[in-house]
Design a protein around this motif. Structure first.
Motif, PDB file in Angstrom:
ATOM      1  N   ILE A 143       0.848  -1.195   0.000  1.00  0.00           N
ATOM      2  CA  ILE A 143       0.000   0.000   0.000  1.00  0.00           C
ATOM      3  C   ILE A 143       0.886   1.249   0.000  1.00  0.00           C
ATOM      4  O   ILE A 143       0.622   2.213  -0.714  1.00  0.00           O
ATOM      5  N   GLU A 144       1.966   1.195   0.769  1.00  0.00           N
ATOM      6  CA  GLU A 144       2.890   2.337   0.834  1.00  0.00           C
ATOM      7  C   GLU A 144       3.561   2.588  -0.520  1.00  0.00           C
ATOM      8  O   GLU A 144       3.781   3.740  -0.906  1.00  0.00           O
ATOM      9  N   GLY A 145       3.883   1.521  -1.251  1.00  0.00           N
ATOM     10  CA  GLY A 145       4.479   1.661  -2.585  1.00  0.00           C
ATOM     11  C   GLY A 145       3.532   2.322  -3.562  1.00  0.00           C
ATOM     12  O   GLY A 145       3.931   3.166  -4.372  1.00  0.00           O
ATOM     13  N   VAL A 146       2.257   1.963  -3.470  1.00  0.00           N
ATOM     14  CA  VAL A 146       1.245   2.586  -4.338  1.00  0.00           C
ATOM     15  C   VAL A 146       1.087   4.057  -3.976  1.00  0.00           C
ATOM     16  O   VAL A 146       1.028   4.921  -4.852  1.00  0.00           O
ATOM     17  N   LYS A 147       1.059   4.354  -2.688  1.00  0.00           N
ATOM     18  CA  LYS A 147       0.919   5.749  -2.238  1.00  0.00           C
ATOM     19  C   LYS A 147       2.102   6.591  -2.717  1.00  0.00           C
ATOM     20  O   LYS A 147       1.929   7.734  -3.134  1.00  0.00           O
ATOM     21  N   ALA A 148       3.296   6.005  -2.700  1.00  0.00           N
ATOM     22  CA  ALA A 148       4.477   6.741  -3.180  1.00  0.00           C
ATOM     23  C   ALA A 148       4.396   6.995  -4.682  1.00  0.00           C
ATOM     24  O   ALA A 148       4.830   8.043  -5.164  1.00  0.00           O
ATOM     25  N   ALA A 149       3.831   6.050  -5.428  1.00  0.00           N
ATOM     26  CA  ALA A 149       3.714   6.207  -6.881  1.00  0.00           C
ATOM     27  C   ALA A 149       2.568   7.123  -7.263  1.00  0.00           C
ATOM     28  O   ALA A 149       2.576   7.718  -8.344  1.00  0.00           O
ATOM     29  N   ASN A 150       1.574   7.253  -6.387  1.00  0.00           N
ATOM     30  CA  ASN A 150       0.385   8.054  -6.670  1.00  0.00           C
ATOM     31  C   ASN A 150       0.039   8.883  -5.432  1.00  0.00           C
ATOM     32  O   ASN A 150      -0.993   8.670  -4.799  1.00  0.00           O
ATOM     33  N   PRO A 151       0.923   9.827  -5.072  1.00  0.00           N
ATOM     34  CA  PRO A 151       0.756  10.526  -3.786  1.00  0.00           C
ATOM     35  C   PRO A 151      -0.463  11.429  -3.712  1.00  0.00           C
ATOM     36  O   PRO A 151      -1.022  11.622  -2.631  1.00  0.00           O
ATOM     37  N   THR A 152      -0.905  11.991  -4.831  1.00  0.00           N
ATOM     38  CA  THR A 152      -2.026  12.935  -4.772  1.00  0.00           C
ATOM     39  C   THR A 152      -3.315  12.332  -5.302  1.00  0.00           C
ATOM     40  O   THR A 152      -4.355  12.975  -5.266  1.00  0.00           O
TER      41      THR A 152
END
Length: 164
Positions: A143-152
């Protein structure tokens, strides 16, 4: 009697436009694909069987897949050309939040079987398009990897509750 007339070379030159040859085989292959079926054929040739079958298949009798394909085939495009379209807005609210288009990227498990970047690539594409991204329970990225790739962007998570 009709007299033959040779074409004016200057007029022919306008019609004769040659593309530069591409030495990038991947690009050339993809540019030759005109339909989704063409892309599927290319993928079937180039993807390992297990990964292709996982991606191409559906659950049980594949009834939902057959219905979805039929629904897509039943859509008829009726272009309306030469009509004013000053302001086209494709944005919509999806589940209480904004989306640039009326859809998002659905969850797909084991995405890295098909593409080395997996969900990172999908999440980045979703952010660029302004649409939601959904990480599968069986995803290959945290989940953290996805958030880093799509922060906004709007990131969702598909949760399957397992018994064990």
């Amino acid at each position: 009697m009709v007299q033959r007339q040779l074409p004016n070379p200057a007029e022919l030159l306008e019609l004769m436009q040659f593309k530069k040859p591409s030495f990038d085989l991947k690009k050339r292959r993809l540019e030759s694909a005109l339909t989704i079926a063409d892309l599927r054929t290319i993928a079937k040739r180039r993807t390992p069987k297990a990964a292709f079958d996982y991606t191409d298949g559906a659950a049980e009798g594949e009834l939902s897949l057959a219905r979805a394909r039929q629904a897509f085939e039943d859509i008829e495009f009726h272009p309306r050309v030469l009509r004013p379209a000053e302001s086209v807005d494709t944005s919509v609210d999806v589940l209480g939040g904004p989306s640039a288009l009326p859809f998002g990227i659905a969850p797909t498990g084991f995405t890295r079987l098909m593409q080395t970047e997996g969900e990172i690539a999908g999440a980045g594409a979703a952010e660029a398009a302004g649409i939601p991204f959904t990480l599968s329970t069986l995803g290959t990225t945290s989940i953290e990897g996805v958030k880093a790739a799509n922060p906004t962007g709007r990131n969702w998570f598909q949760l399957y509750v397992m018994r064990n």
